[in-house]
Motif scaffolding. Structure first.
Motif, short mmCIF file in Angstrom:
data_model
loop_
_atom_site.label_atom_id
_atom_site.label_comp_id
_atom_site.label_asym_id
_atom_site.label_seq_id
_atom_site.Cartn_x
_atom_site.Cartn_y
_atom_site.Cartn_z
N PRO A 279 32.32 45.66 45.06
CA PRO A 279 33.61 45.02 44.70
C PRO A 279 33.51 44.28 43.36
O PRO A 279 32.44 43.76 43.04
CB PRO A 279 33.83 44.03 45.84
CG PRO A 279 33.02 44.55 46.97
CD PRO A 279 31.83 45.22 46.34
N PRO A 280 34.59 44.28 42.59
CA PRO A 280 35.95 44.71 42.95
C PRO A 280 36.22 46.19 42.71
O PRO A 280 37.39 46.58 42.70
CB PRO A 280 36.81 43.85 42.02
CG PRO A 280 35.98 43.73 40.78
CD PRO A 280 34.57 43.66 41.24
N ALA A 281 35.18 47.00 42.51
CA ALA A 281 35.44 48.44 42.39
C ALA A 281 36.06 48.95 43.69
O ALA A 281 35.78 48.43 44.77
CB ALA A 281 34.15 49.18 42.09
N TRP B 51 30.36 56.85 38.52
CA TRP B 51 31.13 55.92 37.68
C TRP B 51 31.91 54.99 38.60
O TRP B 51 32.55 55.45 39.56
CB TRP B 51 32.13 56.69 36.80
CG TRP B 51 31.50 57.55 35.74
CD1 TRP B 51 30.46 58.42 35.90
CD2 TRP B 51 31.89 57.62 34.37
NE1 TRP B 51 30.19 59.03 34.72
CE2 TRP B 51 31.05 58.56 33.75
CE3 TRP B 51 32.87 56.99 33.61
CZ2 TRP B 51 31.15 58.89 32.41
CZ3 TRP B 51 32.98 57.31 32.27
CH2 TRP B 51 32.12 58.24 31.66
N PRO B 52 31.89 53.68 38.32
CA PRO B 52 32.70 52.77 39.15
C PRO B 52 34.19 53.00 38.87
O PRO B 52 34.60 53.22 37.73
CB PRO B 52 32.27 51.38 38.67
CG PRO B 52 31.78 51.59 37.28
CD PRO B 52 31.20 52.98 37.22
N VAL B 53 34.97 52.95 39.95
CA VAL B 53 36.42 53.19 39.84
C VAL B 53 37.15 51.90 40.20
O VAL B 53 36.89 51.32 41.27
CB VAL B 53 36.87 54.32 40.78
CG1 VAL B 53 38.37 54.54 40.67
CG2 VAL B 53 36.11 55.60 40.47
N CYS C 122 37.73 44.00 34.11
CA CYS C 122 37.20 44.28 35.46
C CYS C 122 36.06 43.32 35.80
O CYS C 122 35.94 42.87 36.95
CB CYS C 122 36.73 45.73 35.54
SG CYS C 122 38.07 46.93 35.37
N ARG C 123 35.21 43.00 34.82
CA ARG C 123 34.11 42.05 35.07
C ARG C 123 34.66 40.67 35.43
O ARG C 123 34.17 39.99 36.31
CB ARG C 123 33.22 41.92 33.83
CG ARG C 123 32.17 43.01 33.69
CD ARG C 123 31.05 42.56 32.74
NE ARG C 123 31.54 42.14 31.45
CZ ARG C 123 31.78 42.96 30.42
NH1 ARG C 123 31.57 44.25 30.56
NH2 ARG C 123 32.22 42.50 29.27
N ARG C 124 35.75 40.28 34.72
CA ARG C 124 36.37 38.99 35.03
C ARG C 124 36.89 38.98 36.46
O ARG C 124 36.76 38.00 37.19
CB ARG C 124 37.53 38.73 34.07
CG ARG C 124 37.27 37.59 33.11
CD ARG C 124 38.53 37.18 32.39
NE ARG C 124 39.00 38.20 31.49
CZ ARG C 124 40.28 38.39 31.18
NH1 ARG C 124 41.22 37.65 31.72
NH2 ARG C 124 40.62 39.33 30.33
N ALA C 125 37.50 40.10 36.87
CA ALA C 125 38.01 40.20 38.24
C ALA C 125 36.86 40.07 39.23
O ALA C 125 37.00 39.44 40.28
CB ALA C 125 38.73 41.53 38.43
N ALA C 126 35.70 40.63 38.88
CA ALA C 126 34.53 40.54 39.76
C ALA C 126 34.09 39.09 39.90
O ALA C 126 33.75 38.63 40.98
CB ALA C 126 33.40 41.40 39.20
#
Lengths: 149, 162
Positions: free
Chosen positions: B51-53, B64-66, B151-155
């Motif tokens: 997560p958050p993938a 690949w992460p989606v 996406c990293r920020r969301a993680a």
């Protein structure tokens, strides 16, 4: 005694501010707005005006620490300010009603309202209009990156 | 003030082909050269995800992460809405990731005049690289690096919020 003309702006039933007479350049009713993702909660949309991309900053939302509403704004004012020497930039502010013109003299100068306390960041002067204190917006600061984050 | 000079005049032009992709009413543009492949959401693997993938997709022998951005804030979700039909694989020199989206449109090469995101809206490391005024509308240009950072920020938010 120095006098100047100002526009009195209403952001909501309680919040009022002013700008210099020459700083407001246009008003747009029911503007078409474009949402820009990953932007500050008080400034999420832009409009197109005379080929310029103009940010729409919700002063009431910022002062109250809230989010700009998702609903359409019935009226926005478009304001010009000097972003740098010899450089004009434009910003838009949602308004509750059409601005009113005021003649303001030095004798009307007063301290900023105590609440919301954040007025101190975005206003560089204040005057009394009847019983009401009216902060004068520092547009250059307001539309800079100072309020981001 | 000198009205001849304006702060948000066009600063650059991309004469490159762009791709537009749509997510829940948002439309984002990026350079076509950053698009590695376009796959179906049906090819996603939903096991072993980080997560958050929302899943993984195999391409050229590698996973690949989606990511599945969703809603007004483009928050990452592991629950894939039915309108997400496409999986856009993106890569640059340093990043590779895939984004689920509702629509994909090839815009072709044109003289795309970009303008900076207004200072009062521009977050450091923000998702949007520049704005493009085109045919009475405003589009948002992003790139793989900014999407990866988003996406990293969301993680980090997910990790912090538990």
């Amino acid at each position: 005694m120095a006098e100047a003309s100002a526009w009195l702006l209403a952001f909501d039933p309680e919040l009022r501010a002013a700008v210099g007479e020459r700083e407001m350049v246009h008003m747009v009713q029911f503007p078409v707005l474009f949402e820009i993702p990953d932007t500050p909660s008080h400034c999420r949309r832009v409009l197109l005006w005379q080929g310029e991309i103009v940010p729409v900053l919700d002063v009431a939302a910022w002062l109250r620490g809230g989010r700009a509403g998702a609903a359409a704004y019935p009226l926005v004012g478009i304001f010009a300010y000097q972003a740098a020497p010899e450089t004009i930039a434009y910003g838009a502010l949602p308004l509750e009603s059409a601005p009113l013109r005021r003649r303001v003299s030095d004798e009307q100068a007063c301290a900023l309202p105590e609440q919301p306390a954040a007025w101190a960041r975005i206003a560089h002067a204040c005057f009394r209009d009847g019983e009401r204190k009216v902060p004068v917006l520092n547009l250059r600061y307001l539309f800079s990156d100072a309020l981001v984050g | 003030m000198n009205p001849a000079t304006r702060a948000d005049r066009p600063t650059s032009a991309h004469e490159a082909a762009l791709v537009a992709f749509g997510v829940d009413g948002h439309r984002l543009l990026l350079l076509q050269r950053e698009v590695v492949s376009l796959e179906s959401v049906l090819d996603l693997r939903r096991t072993g995800i980080d997560p958050p993938a929302a899943g993984l997709i195999e391409w050229a022998g590698e996973d690949w992460p989606v990511y599945c951005p969703s809603g007004a804030m483009l928050a990452m979700t592991a629950t894939i809405p039915p309108q997400r039909r496409f999986c856009l694989l993106l890569g640059d020199d340093r990043h590779r990731l895939a984004i689920l989206c509702d629509q994909v449109e090839m815009l072709g090469a044109a003289d795309w005049r970009t303008r900076p995101v207004p200072a009062c809206m521009a977050k450091p490391d923000g998702l949007i690289e520049a704005l493009i005024a085109h045919r009475e509308t405003v589009d948002c240009l992003t790139n793989t690096a900014r999407l990866a950072a988003f996406c990293r920020r969301a993680a980090r938010v997910e990790s912090r919020d538990g």
